[in-house]
Design a protein around this motif. Structure first.
Motif, mmCIF file in Angstrom:
data_model
loop_
_atom_site.group_PDB
_atom_site.id
_atom_site.type_symbol
_atom_site.label_atom_id
_atom_site.label_comp_id
_atom_site.label_asym_id
_atom_site.label_seq_id
_atom_site.Cartn_x
_atom_site.Cartn_y
_atom_site.Cartn_z
ATOM 1 N N ASN A 46 -15.474 14.418 -5.041
ATOM 2 C CA ASN A 46 -14.335 14.018 -4.014
ATOM 3 C C ASN A 46 -14.502 13.750 -2.641
ATOM 4 N N VAL A 47 -13.896 13.073 -2.101
ATOM 5 C CA VAL A 47 -14.137 12.462 -0.616
ATOM 6 C C VAL A 47 -12.876 12.438 0.045
ATOM 7 N N ARG A 48 -12.387 13.260 0.997
ATOM 8 C CA ARG A 48 -11.277 13.301 1.743
ATOM 9 C C ARG A 48 -11.519 13.326 3.194
ATOM 10 N N LEU A 49 -10.294 12.763 3.861
ATOM 11 C CA LEU A 49 -10.314 12.693 5.289
ATOM 12 C C LEU A 49 -9.320 13.416 6.008
ATOM 13 N N GLU A 50 -9.701 14.037 6.963
ATOM 14 C CA GLU A 50 -8.718 14.882 7.988
ATOM 15 C C GLU A 50 -8.586 14.451 9.216
ATOM 16 N N ASN A 51 -7.211 13.988 9.819
ATOM 17 C CA ASN A 51 -6.895 13.753 11.130
ATOM 18 C C ASN A 51 -7.628 12.341 11.634
ATOM 19 N N PHE A 52 -7.664 11.394 10.487
ATOM 20 C CA PHE A 52 -7.811 10.016 10.931
ATOM 21 C C PHE A 52 -6.804 9.586 11.663
ATOM 22 N N VAL A 97 -14.860 13.873 7.830
ATOM 23 C CA VAL A 97 -15.177 13.444 6.524
ATOM 24 C C VAL A 97 -15.606 14.591 5.611
ATOM 25 N N ILE A 98 -14.746 14.723 4.511
ATOM 26 C CA ILE A 98 -15.341 16.288 3.734
ATOM 27 C C ILE A 98 -15.614 15.489 2.424
ATOM 28 N N THR A 99 -16.902 15.842 1.925
ATOM 29 C CA THR A 99 -17.342 15.463 0.609
ATOM 30 C C THR A 99 -17.531 16.832 -0.297
ATOM 31 N N ASP A 100 -16.895 16.834 -1.420
ATOM 32 C CA ASP A 100 -17.137 17.881 -2.410
ATOM 33 C C ASP A 100 -18.350 17.312 -3.502
ATOM 34 N N MET A 101 -19.304 18.061 -3.794
ATOM 35 C CA MET A 101 -20.438 17.577 -4.535
ATOM 36 C C MET A 101 -20.846 18.694 -5.659
ATOM 37 N N ARG A 102 -20.932 18.415 -6.931
ATOM 38 C CA ARG A 102 -21.301 19.372 -7.919
ATOM 39 C C ARG A 102 -22.707 19.314 -8.198
ATOM 40 N N CYS A 113 -22.881 7.132 -0.633
ATOM 41 C CA CYS A 113 -21.618 6.913 -0.947
ATOM 42 C C CYS A 113 -20.878 5.814 -0.061
ATOM 43 N N VAL A 114 -20.226 5.059 -0.896
ATOM 44 C CA VAL A 114 -19.341 3.926 0.156
ATOM 45 C C VAL A 114 -18.008 4.617 0.019
ATOM 46 N N ILE A 115 -17.466 4.714 1.239
ATOM 47 C CA ILE A 115 -16.055 5.318 1.319
ATOM 48 C C ILE A 115 -14.979 4.225 1.941
ATOM 49 N N THR A 116 -14.189 3.901 1.107
ATOM 50 C CA THR A 116 -13.078 2.633 1.768
ATOM 51 C C THR A 116 -11.773 3.756 2.202
ATOM 52 N N ILE A 117 -11.638 3.386 3.678
ATOM 53 C CA ILE A 117 -10.602 4.094 4.072
ATOM 54 C C ILE A 117 -9.343 3.208 4.172
ATOM 55 N N ASP A 118 -8.258 3.620 3.596
ATOM 56 C CA ASP A 118 -6.995 2.935 3.627
ATOM 57 C C ASP A 118 -6.262 2.931 4.944
ATOM 58 N N ALA A 162 -3.200 1.801 6.134
ATOM 59 C CA ALA A 162 -2.065 2.241 6.344
ATOM 60 C C ALA A 162 -1.854 4.068 5.934
ATOM 61 N N SER A 163 -2.625 4.181 4.818
ATOM 62 C CA SER A 163 -2.198 5.629 4.564
ATOM 63 C C SER A 163 -3.219 6.861 5.139
ATOM 64 N N ARG A 164 -4.070 6.138 6.232
ATOM 65 C CA ARG A 164 -4.962 6.884 6.652
ATOM 66 C C ARG A 164 -5.923 7.846 5.653
ATOM 67 N N THR A 165 -6.275 7.471 4.574
ATOM 68 C CA THR A 165 -6.869 8.422 3.730
ATOM 69 C C THR A 165 -7.888 7.617 2.862
ATOM 70 N N ALA A 166 -8.819 8.238 2.221
ATOM 71 C CA ALA A 166 -9.840 7.631 1.320
ATOM 72 C C ALA A 166 -9.456 7.135 0.126
ATOM 73 N N GLY A 167 -9.077 5.714 0.282
ATOM 74 C CA GLY A 167 -7.990 5.134 -0.888
ATOM 75 C C GLY A 167 -8.646 5.117 -2.068
ATOM 76 N N ASN A 168 -9.928 4.671 -2.292
ATOM 77 C CA ASN A 168 -10.390 4.516 -3.405
ATOM 78 C C ASN A 168 -11.303 5.236 -3.830
ATOM 79 N N PRO A 169 -11.652 5.716 -5.246
ATOM 80 C CA PRO A 169 -12.745 6.624 -5.409
ATOM 81 C C PRO A 169 -13.989 6.108 -4.986
#
Length: 210
Positions: free
Chosen positions: A60-66, A83-88, A186-191, A193-200
């Motif tokens: 998972n990849v998530r954004l905070e305060n974009f 940018v926070i990335t969770d890895m297993r 990893c390529v992270i696509t930021i949406d 409008a929603s200011r989130t990592a839109g796509n996996p």
């Protein structure tokens, strides 16, 4: 008529032959024992002592305060987003996978705009562990890209790339000690409008054992 003379070993086996048979028997037992030991050693090196490359998967990849956009740029200059990335990390070896501080770098259009070091850790024998990397990205580093950023904002998506390098060692008892290096891109696509990592995130990894 005189009885036939008996030799010293008539009716009794020759002691030299007895000793030879006994030694041949011992040598046979020794050959069997050595063969069994060799088979056990081969099995150990093909299973327990074999080094398998740990599997590292981005979950998972998530954004905070974009920040919000103002048409062609980003607001909140002087601040940063995270940018926070969770890895297993899955370790299927019979020894622990110990890794020191890991390095994560964020790129935008090929330019490094932020990086951070994560704490050291380990994945126990035949076990999995979830780790995360956190990178604070200065907004000014994005706005410094000028035309690239304006074009991406108009398209509704901003693409950034994260690269995490995780190097460590797999140690099995005291006998086997091998270095393992894994790099995950990893390529992270930021949406916008929603200011989130839109796509996996689309991720690729390379792992080397030395």
């Amino acid at each position: 008529m005189a009885a036939p003379q008996q030799g010293p070993y008539n009716g009794v086996s020759d002691p030299a032959k007895l000793r030879r048979k006994k030694w041949l028997k011992y040598l046979g037992y020794l050959a069997i024992l050595l063969t069994v030991e060799a088979i056990i050693v081969v099995i150990l090196f093909l299973t327990i002592f074999r080094i398998y490359t740990p599997t590292i998967t981005v979950q998972n990849v998530r954004l905070e305060n974009f920040p919000a956009t103002n048409g062609s740029g980003l607001t909140q200059s002087g601040t940063s987003f995270t940018v926070i990335t969770d890895m297993r990390v899955r370790n299927i070896n019979f020894g622990a996978f110990n890794f020191p501080a890991r390095n994560t770098t964020i790129y935008y259009h090929g330019v490094a705009i932020a990086s951070s070091l994560g704490p050291r850790g380990s994945a126990r024998s035949r076990n999995s562990r979830i780790i995360n990397t956190t990178v604070d990205v200065p907004v000014d580093q994005l706005t410094a890209q000028g035309g690239n950023l304006s074009s991406d904002i108009r398209s509704g998506q901003i693409e950034i790339r994260s690269s995490t390098r995780l190097g460590g060692r797999v140690r099995i008892f005291i006998i086997i000690n091998r270095r393992v290096t894994a790099t995950t891109n990893c390529v992270i696509t930021i949406d916008v409008a929603s200011r989130t990592a839109g796509n996996p995130p689309q991720c690729a990894r390379t792992i080397s054992v030395s």
